[in-house]
Design a protein around this motif. Structure first.
Motif, PDB file in Angstrom:
ATOM      1  N   GLU A 205       0.789  -1.290  -0.142  1.00 30.62           N
ATOM      2  CA  GLU A 205      -0.026   0.025  -0.051  1.00 30.62           C
ATOM      3  C   GLU A 205       0.836   1.259   0.039  1.00 30.62           C
ATOM      4  OE1 GLU A 205      -3.789  -0.205   2.767  1.00 30.62           O
ATOM      5  OE2 GLU A 205      -2.306  -1.393   3.842  1.00 30.62           O
ATOM      6  N   GLY A 206       1.890   0.955   0.220  1.00 27.73           N
ATOM      7  CA  GLY A 206       2.814   2.424   0.280  1.00 27.73           C
ATOM      8  C   GLY A 206       4.272   1.971   1.071  1.00 27.73           C
ATOM      9  N   GLN A 287       4.153   3.908   9.130  1.00 25.49           N
ATOM     10  CA  GLN A 287       3.460   4.366   8.067  1.00 25.49           C
ATOM     11  C   GLN A 287       2.734   5.634   8.598  1.00 25.49           C
ATOM     12  OE1 GLN A 287       0.294   1.105   7.916  1.00 25.49           O
ATOM     13  NE2 GLN A 287      -0.924   2.604   7.472  1.00 25.49           N
ATOM     14  N   ASN A 288       2.172   5.875   9.818  1.00 25.01           N
ATOM     15  CA  ASN A 288       1.439   6.773  10.236  1.00 25.01           C
ATOM     16  C   ASN A 288       2.359   8.092  10.752  1.00 25.01           C
ATOM     17  OD1 ASN A 288      -0.217   8.630  11.525  1.00 25.01           O
ATOM     18  ND2 ASN A 288      -1.225   6.991  12.634  1.00 25.01           N
ATOM     19  N   THR A 321       5.781   9.299   4.484  1.00 26.71           N
ATOM     20  CA  THR A 321       5.163   7.949   4.122  1.00 26.71           C
ATOM     21  C   THR A 321       4.617   8.075   2.729  1.00 26.71           C
ATOM     22  OG1 THR A 321       4.582   7.252   6.475  1.00 26.71           O
ATOM     23  CG2 THR A 321       3.206   6.520   4.451  1.00 26.71           C
ATOM     24  N   ASP A 323       1.977   6.860   0.181  1.00 26.64           N
ATOM     25  CA  ASP A 323       0.836   6.058  -0.123  1.00 26.64           C
ATOM     26  C   ASP A 323       0.485   5.833  -1.616  1.00 26.64           C
ATOM     27  OD1 ASP A 323      -0.140   5.567   2.845  1.00 26.64           O
ATOM     28  OD2 ASP A 323      -0.492   7.825   2.595  1.00 26.64           O
ATOM     29  N   ARG A 345      -2.421  -7.103   3.062  1.00 21.25           N
ATOM     30  CA  ARG A 345      -1.778  -5.631   2.507  1.00 21.25           C
ATOM     31  C   ARG A 345      -0.620  -5.349   3.552  1.00 21.25           C
ATOM     32  NH1 ARG A 345      -5.513  -1.251   0.394  1.00 21.25           N
ATOM     33  NH2 ARG A 345      -6.915  -2.624  -0.818  1.00 21.25           N
ATOM     34  N   TYR A 347       2.812  -2.211   4.191  1.00 21.54           N
ATOM     35  CA  TYR A 347       3.968  -1.288   3.894  1.00 21.54           C
ATOM     36  C   TYR A 347       5.166  -1.908   3.535  1.00 21.54           C
ATOM     37  CZ  TYR A 347       0.623   2.553   4.117  1.00 21.54           C
ATOM     38  OH  TYR A 347      -0.488   3.375   3.733  1.00 21.54           O
ATOM     39  N   GLN A 355       8.326   4.523  -5.020  1.00 19.60           N
ATOM     40  CA  GLN A 355       7.839   5.402  -4.217  1.00 19.60           C
ATOM     41  C   GLN A 355       8.163   6.966  -4.924  1.00 19.60           C
ATOM     42  OE1 GLN A 355      11.109   4.092  -1.520  1.00 19.60           O
ATOM     43  NE2 GLN A 355      11.806   6.579  -1.200  1.00 19.60           N
TER      44      GLN A 355
END
Ligand SMILES: [Zn+2]
Length: 408
Positions: A205-206, A287-288, A321, A323, A345, A347, A355
């Motif tokens: 997802e990223g 990720q956050n 990050t 996404d 899913r 990261y 990216q």
């Protein structure tokens, strides 16, 4: 659901393992080396054999295009073919070879797609010969200045510009990857998660955001035998206590946070001397962005003075990050579940060309398991079964996207 040909893919992987093969069954295929150039020529020949048009741009990126029914922006699939010194047979090249296998299958099964399909081979992803890594996707996306990149020198003082012009793979800037419908990059996971969870496919997802600090603790250097403990300003024990305290705080932030103290130096680093300074790095990925800012807050709130020592922290670098595009990620997930493969899913903790490309083309990635999580080693391995499952997901994600997008 369409399926790729596992034996044909295995033969492709074995064939390309010969370009730069090492004694221990690994690969050394530095960017624009003789081995890389030979592999590029082979890729070009194989693509031209199936009527794909091969072009290069001014960074030596290769694009092999199969026309679609309509003259639309292409769906782009691929990765990189360069490797590190004594690397493995799968990192990067698997993304290009699964893309080729997907196109073979499209041709063989006479699937008519509205969109052109372009296989891409990005130049110098690893940065192992010319720094930095992700060089060409960085130039394409405007993150890196071309002039600075092509001046990058290898250990023998050869510039990237010189190596590129001698390679025969230098093309015009007008050939650069510009508008595209989607970019999907298949890559080995380079970590242990898929294998541990007994999954075949990572729906990526990223790419994780990260931050890296350098923290210095300054004390007072003195004789290790004559200075009583109560009269010391000892930066080593102060740093050790800080690190233990940081670990507790970091553990409490989020169980998915990964953090590393990868470098630590004491000065003057002599066993009979109390150090004057201890400096270490703290790197954290999540990720956050909120969790990353919690890490930053923790570093900012470090005491300026502790046990008579002064403390200074510097932010060395960070990365937001990335996404990936929801629609492209969904297509990868739908392909995986319709094929009945076990996927999840996730990261990426590592950096990839996708990216940067994601900044201007809707992108996603597919991970396949790395045995023992190993990569950048000669014994890097992904089972051929998992490789072809990845190719199947790539092929079907392309078909799903092509059908969805043309109806919009
Ligand atoms: Zn790679």
């Amino acid at each position: 659901m369409e399926k790729c040909n596992s034996l044909r893919l295995q033969k492709l992987i074995e064939l390309f393992s010969e370009y730069g093969r090492t004694e221990n069954n690994g690969v050394t295929r530095l960017s624009l080396s003789a081995e890389d150039i030979a592999a590029r020529k082979k890729l070009q020949a194989l693509c031209e054999e199936i009527d794909m048009t091969v072009q290069y741009d001014d960074m030596g990126n290769m694009y092999a295009t199969l026309p679609g029914k309509q003259n639309l922006p292409p769906i782009v699939i691929g990765s990189h073919m360069d490797s590190v010194i004594k690397g493995g047979r799968f990192d990067g090249v698997l993304g290009v070879l699964t893309a080729l296998e997907a196109v073979y299958t499209i041709k063989e099964q006479q699937i008519e797609l509205d969109f052109p399909i372009t296989i891409v081979n990005f130049t110098n992803e690893e940065g192992a010969r010319f720094e930095p890594s992700l060089m060409s996707s960085g130039v394409l996306s405007g993150k890196f200045a071309k002039a600075k990149m092509i001046a990058s020198r290898d250990r023998n003082d050869i510039t990237f510009a010189q190596a590129l012009s001698e390679s025969g793979f230098e093309g015009p800037e007008t050939n650069r990857l510009k508008e595209a419908t989607a970019y999907i990059e298949l890559h080995i996971e380079q970590g242990p998660v898929l294998e541990r969870k007994k999954l075949n496919i990572g729906v990526v997802e990223g790419v994780l955001g990260m931050v890296c600090y350098e923290i210095s603790v300054y004390g007072e250097s003195n004789h290790a035998g004559t200075t009583p403990i109560s009269m010391r300003k000892d930066p080593m024990f102060t740093a050790a206590n800080m690190i233990a305290d940081m670990q507790k705080q970091l553990q409490g932030l989020d169980s998915d946070l990964v953090y590393t103290i990868g470098r630590i130096n004491a000065y003057p680093n002599i066993h009979t001397v109390i150090p004057s300074e201890v400096t270490f790095t703290l790197e954290a990925r999540h990720q956050n962005p909120q969790v990353i800012s919690e890490v930053s807050r923790m570093v900012k709130e470090l005491p300026q003075n502790l046990n008579g020592c002064s403390i200074k922290s510097t932010r060395l670098w960070d990365r937001d990050t990335v996404d990936f595009d929801v629609e492209v990620v969904d297509a990868v997930e739908a392909a995986c579940s319709k094929l009945g493969y076990k996927g999840s899913r996730m990261y990426s903790g590592a950096g990839h060309d996708a990216q940067f490309i994601a900044s201007y083309i809707p992108s996603a990635m597919i991970f396949v398991p790395s045995v023992n999580g190993y990569s950048h080693r000669e014994d890097e391995f992904t089972s051929y079964e998992d490789c072809v499952k990845g190719a199947d997901v790539l092929l079907n994600a392309v078909l799903i996207l092509s059908r969805e997008k043309v109806n919009n």
